[in-house]
Scaffold this motif. Sequence first.
Motif, PDB file in Angstrom:
ATOM      1  N   MET A  26       0.922  -0.986   0.024  1.00  0.00           N
ATOM      2  CA  MET A  26       0.167   0.366   0.358  1.00  0.00           C
ATOM      3  C   MET A  26       1.063   0.921  -0.106  1.00  0.00           C
ATOM      4  SD  MET A  26      -2.618   1.356   2.806  1.00  0.00           S
ATOM      5  CE  MET A  26      -4.144  -0.464   2.504  1.00  0.00           C
ATOM      6  N   THR A  27       0.893   1.680  -0.862  1.00  0.00           N
ATOM      7  CA  THR A  27       1.101   3.960  -0.620  1.00  0.00           C
ATOM      8  C   THR A  27       1.143   4.505   0.109  1.00  0.00           C
ATOM      9  OG1 THR A  27       2.512   5.266  -2.677  1.00  0.00           O
ATOM     10  CG2 THR A  27      -0.505   5.019  -2.394  1.00  0.00           C
ATOM     11  N   ASP A  28       2.466   5.145   0.114  1.00  0.00           N
ATOM     12  CA  ASP A  28       2.364   6.148   1.158  1.00  0.00           C
ATOM     13  C   ASP A  28       1.584   6.898   0.681  1.00  0.00           C
ATOM     14  OD1 ASP A  28       2.111   7.254   3.353  1.00  0.00           O
ATOM     15  OD2 ASP A  28       4.734   7.670   3.596  1.00  0.00           O
ATOM     16  N   LEU A  29       2.670   8.404  -0.294  1.00  0.00           N
ATOM     17  CA  LEU A  29       2.111   9.357  -0.784  1.00  0.00           C
ATOM     18  C   LEU A  29       1.236   8.992  -2.232  1.00  0.00           C
ATOM     19  CD1 LEU A  29       5.229  11.270  -0.432  1.00  0.00           C
ATOM     20  CD2 LEU A  29       3.222  11.457   1.000  1.00  0.00           C
ATOM     21  N   ALA A  30      -0.085   9.678  -2.117  1.00  0.00           N
ATOM     22  CA  ALA A  30      -0.793   9.627  -2.694  1.00  0.00           C
ATOM     23  C   ALA A  30      -1.217  10.837  -3.919  1.00  0.00           C
ATOM     24  CB  ALA A  30      -2.199   8.936  -2.769  1.00  0.00           C
ATOM     25  N   PRO A  31      -0.791  11.729  -4.807  1.00  0.00           N
ATOM     26  CA  PRO A  31      -0.655  12.664  -5.551  1.00  0.00           C
ATOM     27  C   PRO A  31      -2.626  12.745  -5.740  1.00  0.00           C
ATOM     28  CG  PRO A  31      -0.791  11.276  -7.413  1.00  0.00           C
ATOM     29  CD  PRO A  31      -0.861  10.178  -6.372  1.00  0.00           C
ATOM     30  N   LEU A  32      -2.979  14.086  -5.734  1.00  0.00           N
ATOM     31  CA  LEU A  32      -4.282  14.660  -5.474  1.00  0.00           C
ATOM     32  C   LEU A  32      -4.392  15.183  -6.973  1.00  0.00           C
ATOM     33  CD1 LEU A  32      -6.400  15.868  -3.248  1.00  0.00           C
ATOM     34  CD2 LEU A  32      -7.107  16.016  -5.438  1.00  0.00           C
ATOM     35  N   ALA A  84      -9.936   8.788 -12.926  1.00  0.00           N
ATOM     36  CA  ALA A  84      -9.370   8.323 -11.685  1.00  0.00           C
ATOM     37  C   ALA A  84      -9.833   9.758 -11.352  1.00  0.00           C
ATOM     38  CB  ALA A  84      -8.027   8.121 -11.041  1.00  0.00           C
ATOM     39  N   ILE A  85      -9.930   8.884 -10.066  1.00  0.00           N
ATOM     40  CA  ILE A  85     -10.710  10.548  -9.215  1.00  0.00           C
ATOM     41  C   ILE A  85     -10.070  10.133  -7.500  1.00  0.00           C
ATOM     42  CG2 ILE A  85     -12.934  11.455  -7.444  1.00  0.00           C
ATOM     43  CD1 ILE A  85     -14.387  10.040 -10.017  1.00  0.00           C
ATOM     44  N   ASP A  86      -9.311  11.367  -7.628  1.00  0.00           N
ATOM     45  CA  ASP A  86      -8.103  11.116  -6.514  1.00  0.00           C
ATOM     46  C   ASP A  86      -8.948  11.543  -4.970  1.00  0.00           C
ATOM     47  OD1 ASP A  86      -5.759  10.549  -8.122  1.00  0.00           O
ATOM     48  OD2 ASP A  86      -6.086  12.327  -8.543  1.00  0.00           O
ATOM     49  N   PHE A 107      -5.115   5.068  -2.464  1.00  0.00           N
ATOM     50  CA  PHE A 107      -5.355   6.008  -3.190  1.00  0.00           C
ATOM     51  C   PHE A 107      -5.754   7.073  -3.348  1.00  0.00           C
ATOM     52  CE2 PHE A 107      -4.489   1.971  -4.886  1.00  0.00           C
ATOM     53  CZ  PHE A 107      -3.143   1.296  -5.324  1.00  0.00           C
ATOM     54  N   VAL A 108      -7.306   7.255  -2.162  1.00  0.00           N
ATOM     55  CA  VAL A 108      -8.429   8.589  -2.852  1.00  0.00           C
ATOM     56  C   VAL A 108      -8.480   9.285  -1.149  1.00  0.00           C
ATOM     57  CG1 VAL A 108     -10.479   8.595  -3.261  1.00  0.00           C
ATOM     58  CG2 VAL A 108      -8.975   7.214  -4.129  1.00  0.00           C
ATOM     59  N   SER A 109      -8.970  10.971  -1.481  1.00  0.00           N
ATOM     60  CA  SER A 109      -8.419  10.357   0.048  1.00  0.00           C
ATOM     61  C   SER A 109     -10.657  11.204  -0.208  1.00  0.00           C
ATOM     62  CB  SER A 109      -8.183  12.705   0.188  1.00  0.00           C
ATOM     63  OG  SER A 109      -7.020  12.113  -0.193  1.00  0.00           O
ATOM     64  N   VAL A 110     -11.601  10.719   0.893  1.00  0.00           N
ATOM     65  CA  VAL A 110     -12.386  11.073   1.139  1.00  0.00           C
ATOM     66  C   VAL A 110     -13.196  11.822   1.880  1.00  0.00           C
ATOM     67  CG1 VAL A 110     -13.280   8.965   2.227  1.00  0.00           C
ATOM     68  CG2 VAL A 110     -15.012   9.915   0.908  1.00  0.00           C
ATOM     69  N   VAL A 111     -13.691  13.121   1.867  1.00  0.00           N
ATOM     70  CA  VAL A 111     -13.733  14.858   2.939  1.00  0.00           C
ATOM     71  C   VAL A 111     -15.208  14.269   2.954  1.00  0.00           C
ATOM     72  CG1 VAL A 111     -13.160  16.811   3.580  1.00  0.00           C
ATOM     73  CG2 VAL A 111     -11.982  15.541   3.002  1.00  0.00           C
ATOM     74  N   THR A 112     -15.629  14.232   4.374  1.00  0.00           N
ATOM     75  CA  THR A 112     -16.861  14.621   4.141  1.00  0.00           C
ATOM     76  C   THR A 112     -17.884  15.326   5.188  1.00  0.00           C
ATOM     77  OG1 THR A 112     -17.132  12.623   6.503  1.00  0.00           O
ATOM     78  CG2 THR A 112     -17.847  11.879   4.556  1.00  0.00           C
ATOM     79  N   ASP A 113     -16.538  16.169   6.089  1.00  0.00           N
ATOM     80  CA  ASP A 113     -16.534  17.193   6.972  1.00  0.00           C
ATOM     81  C   ASP A 113     -16.316  18.268   6.638  1.00  0.00           C
ATOM     82  OD1 ASP A 113     -18.612  15.009   9.134  1.00  0.00           O
ATOM     83  OD2 ASP A 113     -16.310  14.566   9.928  1.00  0.00           O
ATOM     84  N   VAL A 114     -16.800  19.382   7.085  1.00  0.00           N
ATOM     85  CA  VAL A 114     -16.304  20.876   6.187  1.00  0.00           C
ATOM     86  C   VAL A 114     -14.764  21.036   6.734  1.00  0.00           C
ATOM     87  CG1 VAL A 114     -16.689  23.168   6.535  1.00  0.00           C
ATOM     88  CG2 VAL A 114     -18.747  21.851   5.639  1.00  0.00           C
ATOM     89  N   GLU A 115     -15.064  20.495   9.114  1.00  0.00           N
ATOM     90  CA  GLU A 115     -14.267  20.939   9.382  1.00  0.00           C
ATOM     91  C   GLU A 115     -13.249  20.319   8.744  1.00  0.00           C
ATOM     92  OE1 GLU A 115     -17.043  18.803  11.841  1.00  0.00           O
ATOM     93  OE2 GLU A 115     -17.073  19.974  10.322  1.00  0.00           O
ATOM     94  N   ASP A 116     -12.961  19.763   8.299  1.00  0.00           N
ATOM     95  CA  ASP A 116     -11.688  18.333   7.832  1.00  0.00           C
ATOM     96  C   ASP A 116     -11.506  19.247   6.431  1.00  0.00           C
ATOM     97  OD1 ASP A 116     -11.506  16.989   9.634  1.00  0.00           O
ATOM     98  OD2 ASP A 116     -12.688  15.581   8.541  1.00  0.00           O
ATOM     99  N   TYR A 117     -11.796  20.208   5.827  1.00  0.00           N
ATOM    100  CA  TYR A 117     -10.918  20.979   4.463  1.00  0.00           C
ATOM    101  C   TYR A 117      -9.958  21.753   5.237  1.00  0.00           C
ATOM    102  CZ  TYR A 117     -15.755  21.081   2.764  1.00  0.00           C
ATOM    103  OH  TYR A 117     -17.102  20.778   1.691  1.00  0.00           O
ATOM    104  N   ASP A 118      -9.747  22.482   6.419  1.00  0.00           N
ATOM    105  CA  ASP A 118      -8.134  23.570   6.719  1.00  0.00           C
ATOM    106  C   ASP A 118      -7.046  21.794   6.838  1.00  0.00           C
ATOM    107  OD1 ASP A 118      -9.391  25.803   6.667  1.00  0.00           O
ATOM    108  OD2 ASP A 118      -9.332  25.628   8.275  1.00  0.00           O
TER     109      ASP A 118
END
Length: 529
Positions: A1-7, A99-101, A144-155
């Motif tokens: 499993m890779t560590d860094l994943a590009p966006l 791909a959707i990162d 590979f994919v980042s998923v954000v579901t809460d506004v407080e995680d944007y920053d």
Amino acid sequence: MTDLAPLNRALLSVSDKTGLVDLAKALAARGVELLSTGGSAKTLREAGLTVKDVSEVTGFPEMMDGRVKTLHPKVHGGLLALRDNDAHVAAMDQHGIGAIDLLVVNLYPFEETVAKGADYETCIENIDIGGPAMIRAAAKNHAFVSVVTDVEDYDALLAELETHGGQTTLGFRQHLAQNAYARTAAYDAAVSTWMAGAIGDQTPRRRAFAGALAQTLRYGENPHQKASFYTDGSNRPGVATAVQHQGKELSYNNINDTDAAFELVSEFLPENGPACAIIKHANPCGVAQGTTLKEAYTKAFDCDRTSAFGGIVALNQPLDAATAEEIVQIFTEVVIAPQASDEARAIFAAKKNLRLLITGGMADPRGGGLTYRQVSGGFLVQDKDTGHVDAADLKVVTKRAPSEQEFTDLLFAWKVAKHVKSNAIVYVKGGATVGVGAGQMSRVDSANIAAIKATRMGEALGLPESPAKGSVVASDAFFPFADGLMEAAAAGATAVIQPGGSMRDDEVIKAADEAGLAMVLTGMRHFRH
């Protein structure tokens, strides 16, 4: 499993647009391609951003009132494809799947819709389908994919990208994935709980409970226990919705006791006069009504001044300066009230460790809902105890009926007994508790302890006799024998309120008549374990 994943490519589709434009601008500045849907795409375009509609990607327009827009292989393939799997990459190339990162989704406001009392059809339309499906897909592929579901995680996302040159670390993506699964689980729990209620299913095959982290606590009931506080989204006024205006952080025990205090004082409607409840270890050590809030507090305090030290004070009307001056005379952990005057807050400001919680309103004592308690291997679930009685519900079973004042005090005592740990005995006189016996294995012991405490307090106050003399007494459950009743009579009680229903009711009623007591039955008990 890779560590860094590009966006490189992001799909933004949110119900709550808070912070959306700023996030999208920051992503676009890094060269990230933006995909979006419906209202989100419109908001971004109005902000001057270049956005590609998901319908352009899928080749299908949004249809069926938006019910079908992201449920497509070109979306889910872009989220689920393993970037280091040759077969997956070949399938993406063959079918034109990009791909959707990054997936940024927050769901249709189902919980808020239910909380507003919307009708069945409206609630159904606010059940999100595409959102949870995408979230689960992205979370599964967090390698590979980042998923954000809460506004407080944007920053936090933008900080991660800044730190790692436009990439995200595996640890960060794992954290986001866990949050994502918890969010869809909570969402599904809200839907299933609502639907069970909507269709009248009192014992659904499966129960799901969910909460949102409100506070990480210093420790639990004891320092060696870890603890945290979660809210359930019901928005019932109380400790969960209150704004803390001063004082140190609430502890596990503070929260538990403050909830008990506010729920009790909410039994007394503000329009019926000021009321105060003082709680220690989840049991009331004094409850009273008065012509003023100060008088209600003083009467409650005089029930058990010793136990009130370090207790929780709950008020059913806005805290005023006169009451605040009285409260600060001793050490108090928490004061909770619907509001507080500026003068009262100024008085409290000198007591740095005193917490002041403002709820903005009172809890509905007849508001429904569920309570649940963990046992080894499972949960016990029941309706919230919203049972109540009025004078018309009481059945007089003795030769002597209660006087008008006794009736008033009996109903008061019954409201308090509902919030006392079983076995519960409560002596009341003049709209105030004068003795409380809680949590004993024997009802006789509860009656005796409450009488002893009343006598001690009478002596401390310099009264010529125990305040239990001429009081009324409430028992949360029936007297199985006459002995508990006789303890109350010996303490000086003149009238009794209890559920009835014992095999020896006739014996108990006869004993009451012989002692000259008036007794009424409620036909309802209030066990509280």
